[in-house]
Design a protein around this motif. Structure first.
Motif, PDB file in Angstrom:
ATOM      1  N   ASN A  25     -57.714  39.492  63.527  1.00 30.74           N
ATOM      2  CA  ASN A  25     -59.139  38.514  63.366  1.00 30.74           C
ATOM      3  C   ASN A  25     -60.074  38.346  64.702  1.00 30.74           C
ATOM      4  O   ASN A  25     -60.077  37.794  64.907  1.00 30.74           O
ATOM      5  N   THR A  26     -60.048  39.800  65.340  1.00 31.16           N
ATOM      6  CA  THR A  26     -60.514  40.105  66.856  1.00 31.16           C
ATOM      7  C   THR A  26     -61.924  40.445  66.682  1.00 31.16           C
ATOM      8  O   THR A  26     -62.033  41.511  66.192  1.00 31.16           O
ATOM      9  N   LEU A  27     -62.547  39.717  67.766  1.00 35.11           N
ATOM     10  CA  LEU A  27     -64.234  40.486  67.477  1.00 35.11           C
ATOM     11  C   LEU A  27     -64.386  41.258  68.660  1.00 35.11           C
ATOM     12  O   LEU A  27     -63.640  41.323  69.640  1.00 35.11           O
ATOM     13  N   TYR A  28     -64.655  41.861  68.572  1.00 36.11           N
ATOM     14  CA  TYR A  28     -64.978  43.362  70.124  1.00 36.11           C
ATOM     15  C   TYR A  28     -66.466  43.778  70.125  1.00 36.11           C
ATOM     16  O   TYR A  28     -67.144  43.923  69.016  1.00 36.11           O
ATOM     17  N   VAL A  29     -66.814  44.692  70.899  1.00 40.04           N
ATOM     18  CA  VAL A  29     -68.192  45.353  71.043  1.00 40.04           C
ATOM     19  C   VAL A  29     -67.867  46.328  71.596  1.00 40.04           C
ATOM     20  O   VAL A  29     -66.820  46.913  72.256  1.00 40.04           O
ATOM     21  N   THR A  30     -67.985  47.438  70.781  1.00 37.14           N
ATOM     22  CA  THR A  30     -67.970  49.119  71.069  1.00 37.14           C
ATOM     23  C   THR A  30     -68.747  49.429  73.089  1.00 37.14           C
ATOM     24  O   THR A  30     -69.675  49.080  73.141  1.00 37.14           O
ATOM     25  N   THR A  31     -68.238  50.247  73.621  1.00 34.87           N
ATOM     26  CA  THR A  31     -68.134  49.911  75.529  1.00 34.87           C
ATOM     27  C   THR A  31     -68.938  51.683  75.262  1.00 34.87           C
ATOM     28  O   THR A  31     -68.926  52.285  76.808  1.00 34.87           O
ATOM     29  N   ALA A  32     -68.842  52.463  73.974  1.00 32.24           N
ATOM     30  CA  ALA A  32     -69.374  53.937  73.746  1.00 32.24           C
ATOM     31  C   ALA A  32     -69.691  54.673  72.840  1.00 32.24           C
ATOM     32  O   ALA A  32     -69.279  53.441  71.445  1.00 32.24           O
ATOM     33  N   ASN A  33     -70.473  55.007  72.498  1.00 28.23           N
ATOM     34  CA  ASN A  33     -70.616  55.561  71.106  1.00 28.23           C
ATOM     35  C   ASN A  33     -68.940  56.120  70.498  1.00 28.23           C
ATOM     36  O   ASN A  33     -68.374  57.030  71.163  1.00 28.23           O
ATOM     37  N   LEU A  34     -68.382  55.263  68.850  1.00 30.23           N
ATOM     38  CA  LEU A  34     -66.984  55.407  69.144  1.00 30.23           C
ATOM     39  C   LEU A  34     -66.605  56.081  67.613  1.00 30.23           C
ATOM     40  O   LEU A  34     -66.883  55.976  67.036  1.00 30.23           O
ATOM     41  N   ASN A  35     -65.851  56.960  67.539  1.00 24.52           N
ATOM     42  CA  ASN A  35     -65.487  57.851  66.273  1.00 24.52           C
ATOM     43  C   ASN A  35     -64.906  56.957  66.041  1.00 24.52           C
ATOM     44  O   ASN A  35     -63.659  56.068  65.777  1.00 24.52           O
ATOM     45  N   MET A  36     -65.023  56.698  64.338  1.00 21.80           N
ATOM     46  CA  MET A  36     -64.338  56.354  63.648  1.00 21.80           C
ATOM     47  C   MET A  36     -63.660  56.949  62.182  1.00 21.80           C
ATOM     48  O   MET A  36     -63.862  57.986  61.988  1.00 21.80           O
ATOM     49  N   ARG A  37     -61.861  57.135  62.409  1.00 22.68           N
ATOM     50  CA  ARG A  37     -61.380  57.934  61.581  1.00 22.68           C
ATOM     51  C   ARG A  37     -60.954  57.126  60.358  1.00 22.68           C
ATOM     52  O   ARG A  37     -60.957  56.454  60.535  1.00 22.68           O
ATOM     53  N   GLN A  38     -60.256  58.416  59.418  1.00 25.19           N
ATOM     54  CA  GLN A  38     -59.400  57.589  58.316  1.00 25.19           C
ATOM     55  C   GLN A  38     -58.326  57.140  58.706  1.00 25.19           C
ATOM     56  O   GLN A  38     -57.202  56.295  57.793  1.00 25.19           O
ATOM     57  N   GLY A  39     -57.609  57.825  59.919  1.00 26.50           N
ATOM     58  CA  GLY A  39     -55.996  57.106  60.543  1.00 26.50           C
ATOM     59  C   GLY A  39     -56.382  56.072  61.649  1.00 26.50           C
ATOM     60  O   GLY A  39     -56.942  57.232  62.101  1.00 26.50           O
ATOM     61  N   ALA A  40     -54.852  55.758  61.772  1.00 23.58           N
ATOM     62  CA  ALA A  40     -54.896  55.809  63.584  1.00 23.58           C
ATOM     63  C   ALA A  40     -54.131  56.768  64.242  1.00 23.58           C
ATOM     64  O   ALA A  40     -53.114  57.299  64.344  1.00 23.58           O
TER      65      ALA A  40
END
Length: 604
Positions: free
Chosen positions: A255-270
């Protein structure tokens, strides 16, 4: 925008501009104490230590670190630092991302070509944080942040994997959404994405790849994501014993809060082999609930998936000094007053500044638990952490008081009230009081109260005679709809003079024409200069103007003199547009090229 303009970018390159170059003398320290925002990758770059060596020296099995943790540096092998002056360099280096080769040592120089990730390069000389190299017959400069030391000895070549050709095609099922590629490489062109659970015909097996047929298409897929439904074919030659598969990375709950440092791709898997779900803009706050290796599971804009931690910065909203939790509902043990939200909706931010990330919100009439107050900001408890709200929108009332806050009871939809022109905002609810501001043509009002003759907004009061209450689709919702249309085509190629996806892509003004017509706004097809000079989209706004989502941004002197490029703002700094390398995002504040060519904005 001219396809020959030479402007290139990629999502990896967008991420590149966010990396901070650390001082060379940091490598001399024997330990490093983890601070907020640190990642293993940034620490390794700061101290010139290979990431794998840093993990080995500290017995780390994953990339997770904690604030306050002390890491050993003395047992790690440091990389040779680069000098600030031009020096000769001989040791081979390897690209760690798709990397732009430029004709000079700086991001303002034009891009000659893009070098794929994993390529070995021989440095010719260095200048500050840049290295001169030759690739594919072209000599230019690349940034050192995306070069790692190549191994001193080349690895022993692995024996060629046997090609197993079944006597007849066998059938397998995909265990995940799986890319069908033109050749046996993760950098090869994706022909299509095969959904999870679909049957494919296996034509032959080559090492870790299989050639398969899916529908009418034939290509290659990774064996890892195939599950045989028939017996494995017997090879015609003695098979080399298959290497044991690495153990699957265990997924753990966080349960960790992050801020993106670039326009970041979200993918269906790791992993990068999984299908793209959406792109999260730079500077967005997300909460990670699961971690699998260097990937975490987040939710953004109603969609969930995995993102790489390499482009996330861990954030914290902990108080500057330990504060005992307050069991009551007033502030920091205060027994005299309650703190009441005095506006329909109030952003909670990660730190006491309007530039920090939004981590939540509180609603009108809500009682806050205040930790401390300083410089016009309340630090409050929100969930299991803390954040900051502006004290200007919080009212103190006597504890237990039943008096109503100053806002007028009722529902005020911020997408309902609009002005038809520039209207004065006054300090009081009358037309003789001092003017404290003005609205834009078509500007939406966040109404927080009203009198018989005036609406109240955060800045003051506006006469009702100049305000229209609209029903149905608002101007702002139309502007937001254009963003949604454009985002559906992120990654599509730049196609000169095209204004429709049926042509395979768009040029910059063609994207604007298509997005607005799809959003229900009937505009003619013309070029950037006419969109800027004409009556389309309202009056010209100066480059000092602070834009909002859906506003149009204009640039000049790109491929030709005068207004020549445009895009749609998705927030006050980032815009989406059809650029030379395809449809994607750029940030004005971080890219001198766009800053120097900005003309201004328009609000449709």
């Amino acid at each position: 925008m001219d396809h020959k303009s030479g402007l290139m970018y990629s999502f990896a390159a967008i991420a590149a501009v966010t990396v901070l170059v650390q001082a060379d003398d940091a490598a001399a320290a024997s330990t490093h104490t983890v601070r907020a925002g640190d990642t293993l990758w940034s620490i390794s770059q700061q101290h010139n230590i290979p990431l794998a060596t840093l993990k080995t020296a500290n017995n780390l099995t994953s990339d997770r670190i904690a604030i306050g943790q002390t890491l050993r540096l003395s047992g790690a092998v440091t990389l040779a630092p680069t000098n600030n002056n031009n020096t000769q360099a001989t040791a081979n280096r390897t690209t760690t991302a798709n990397l732009n080769l430029r004709n000079g040592a700086g991001t303002t120089h034009s891009v000659l070509l893009t070098i794929p990730r994993g390529q070995s390069l021989t440095p010719l000389k260095t200048s500050g944080s840049w290295t001169q190299v030759t690739y594919n017959g072209r000599t230019g400069w690349v940034h050192n942040d995306f070069l790692s030391a190549a191994p001193a000895q080349p690895p022993t070549p692995a024996p060629a994997a046997p090609v197993v050709t079944p006597s007849s095609a066998t059938t397998s099922k995909t265990t995940a959404n799986l890319n069908l590629r033109a050749s046996k490489s993760t950098s090869a062109r994706v022909l299509t994405t095969i959904p999870k659970g679909q049957s494919v015909s296996v034509l032959k097996v080559e090492g870790t790849w299989s050639q398969v047929k899916y529908g009418s298409q034939t290509g290659f897929v990774a064996n890892t994501y195939l599950s045989n439904t028939a017996s494995t074919p017997t090879p015609t030659t003695p098979a080399t014993p298959a290497p044991s598969q690495p153990s699957q990375i265990k997924e753990e709950s966080i349960n960790t809060l992050y801020v993106t440092t670039a326009n970041l791709n979200m993918r269906q898997g790791a992993g990068t082999g999984f299908a793209l779900v959406t792109t999260i803009p730079n500077g967005t706050t997300v909460t990670a609930t699961k971690q699998s290796g260097s990937w975490v599971y987040v939710t953004y804009n109603g969609k969930s998936g995995y993102v790489s931690t390499g482009f996330l910065k861990q954030t914290t909203t902990a108080p500057s000094a330990p504060v005992a939790p307050n069991l009551g509902d007033a502030g920091a043990g205060n027994t005299d007053v309650d703190y009441i939200v005095n506006t329909p909706s109030l952003n909670v931010r990660a730190s006491a500044t309007t530039n920090s990330a939004v981590i939540g919100s509180v609603k009108a009439g809500q009682t806050l638990r205040v930790v401390q107050t300083s410089n016009g900001w309340h630090q409050i408890y929100i969930g299991n952490t803390t954040g900051f709200v502006s004290s200007s929108f919080v009212r103190q009332v006597q504890k237990g008081s039943t008096s109503n806050p100053t806002w007028v009871s009722g529902s005020y939809d911020s997408h309902t009230f609009v002005t038809s022109g520039s209207v004065a905002i006054r300090s009081q609810a009358n037309d003789t009081s001092s003017i404290v501001g003005s609205t834009l043509r078509g500007g939406l009002l966040n109404v927080i109260g009203e009198t018989a003759t005036h609406y109240r907004v955060a800045e003051g009061f506006i006469a009702k005679a100049h305000v229209t209450q609209i029903s149905g689709k608002s101007a702002q919702s139309t502007r937001l709809a254009t963003i949604a249309v454009a985002q559906r085509f992120v990654g599509t190629p730049y196609v000169w003079a095209s204004s429709s996806p049926v042509n395979g892509g768009f040029d910059c003004s063609g994207l604007i024409f298509y997005a607005f017509n799809q959003a229900g706004v009937n505009i003619p097809r013309t070029n950037v200069a006419n969109y800027w000079a004409g009556a389309y989209f309202g009056p010209q706004l100066p480059k000092s103007f602070t834009p909002q989502a859906g506003d149009l941004v204009f640039f000049e002197n790109t491929y030709t003199a005068g207004p020549s490029h445009m895009g749609i703002m998705i927030n006050a700094d980032t815009f989406i547009h059809a650029g030379t390398s395809g449809l994607g995002y750029n940030q004005i504040s971080k890219e001198p090229y766009w800053q120097s060519r900005l003309i201004g904005y328009k609000r449709p």
